[in-house]
Scaffold this active site. Sequence first.
Site, short mmCIF file in Angstrom:
data_model
loop_
_atom_site.label_atom_id
_atom_site.label_comp_id
_atom_site.label_asym_id
_atom_site.label_seq_id
_atom_site.Cartn_x
_atom_site.Cartn_y
_atom_site.Cartn_z
N ARG A 32 63.87 63.89 40.92
CA ARG A 32 62.81 64.43 41.70
C ARG A 32 62.52 65.94 41.06
O ARG A 32 63.66 66.70 40.67
CB ARG A 32 63.39 65.08 43.07
CG ARG A 32 63.47 63.48 44.02
CD ARG A 32 63.37 63.85 45.54
NE ARG A 32 63.87 62.46 45.90
CZ ARG A 32 63.15 61.55 46.21
NH1 ARG A 32 61.68 61.52 45.95
NH2 ARG A 32 63.67 60.41 46.73
N ASP A 33 61.36 66.22 40.95
CA ASP A 33 61.05 67.45 40.46
C ASP A 33 61.34 68.66 41.40
O ASP A 33 61.14 68.64 42.50
CB ASP A 33 59.51 67.68 40.16
CG ASP A 33 59.04 68.78 39.22
OD1 ASP A 33 58.56 68.47 38.17
OD2 ASP A 33 59.17 70.10 39.57
N ASN A 90 52.23 66.00 30.38
CA ASN A 90 51.80 67.24 30.03
C ASN A 90 52.20 67.53 28.49
O ASN A 90 53.43 67.21 28.36
CB ASN A 90 52.22 68.43 31.11
CG ASN A 90 51.68 68.60 32.13
OD1 ASN A 90 50.40 68.42 32.21
ND2 ASN A 90 52.37 68.91 33.05
N HIS A 103 58.35 63.68 29.22
CA HIS A 103 58.74 63.43 30.64
C HIS A 103 57.39 63.10 31.22
O HIS A 103 56.46 63.75 31.14
CB HIS A 103 59.41 64.38 31.71
CG HIS A 103 58.81 65.63 31.30
ND1 HIS A 103 58.78 66.87 30.30
CD2 HIS A 103 57.89 66.33 32.11
CE1 HIS A 103 58.26 67.87 30.69
NE2 HIS A 103 57.60 67.62 31.69
P1 AMP Z 1 56.27 70.48 32.29
O1 AMP Z 1 55.51 71.83 32.96
O2 AMP Z 1 55.20 69.12 32.33
O3 AMP Z 1 56.90 70.66 31.22
O4 AMP Z 1 57.15 70.10 33.44
C1 AMP Z 1 58.53 70.38 33.62
C2 AMP Z 1 58.79 70.13 35.02
O5 AMP Z 1 60.30 70.28 35.29
C3 AMP Z 1 58.29 71.16 35.97
O6 AMP Z 1 57.41 70.44 36.83
C4 AMP Z 1 59.42 71.91 36.91
O7 AMP Z 1 59.33 71.99 38.21
C5 AMP Z 1 60.58 70.67 36.63
N1 AMP Z 1 61.96 71.14 36.44
C6 AMP Z 1 62.40 72.28 35.84
N2 AMP Z 1 63.84 72.41 36.19
C7 AMP Z 1 64.11 71.33 36.89
C8 AMP Z 1 65.28 71.04 37.33
N3 AMP Z 1 66.54 71.80 37.29
N4 AMP Z 1 65.13 69.72 38.24
C9 AMP Z 1 64.22 69.23 38.31
N5 AMP Z 1 63.07 69.45 37.90
C10 AMP Z 1 62.93 70.53 37.21
#
Ligand code: AMP
Length: 122
Positions: A32-33, A90, A103
């Site tokens: 989960r995000d 993204n 991802h």
């Molecule tokens: P992006 O901006 O597409 O690179 O997505 C990175 C995602 O990682 C963001 O939506 C963050 O909220 C998520 N994220 C960052 N740290 C963590 C974490 N420790 N556990 C889960 N999700 C995370």
Amino acid sequence: MSDVAETLFERIIAREIPADVVYETETVLAFRDINAQARVHVLVVPKTRYRNVAELAAADAGLLGDVVLAAKAVAEIEGISESGYRVVFNTEGDAGQTVFHVHAHVLGGEQLGFFGRHGAGA
Ligand code: AMP
């Protein structure tokens, strides 16, 4: 073009940082995000690191297939395969990529807004 520095997601895959894991195979991890943008917001990460989806597609189309199939599995586990969901990669700065380990975001569980230009749409 891949960075040498270890990313956050490699540390999650190595279980050095906790995550709420939803699904896992030999090749991918889904969790989960931490900053959910929808009722369901799960990240699908290949265990082998590529910087972004373009690099992944060029280097290992089979692994990209694993990521997409994992997104389907996550949707089924979360009960949103019928109601609908969005899969987003993204890619680089204008798209807001912040973690340079490719991802897929799997979003759903409610009606999603439009997306595009900053500030546009609902
Ligand atoms: P992006 O901006 O597409 O690179 O997505 C990175 C995602 O990682 C963001 O939506 C963050 O909220 C998520 N994220 C960052 N740290 C963590 C974490 N420790 N556990 C889960 N999700 C995370």
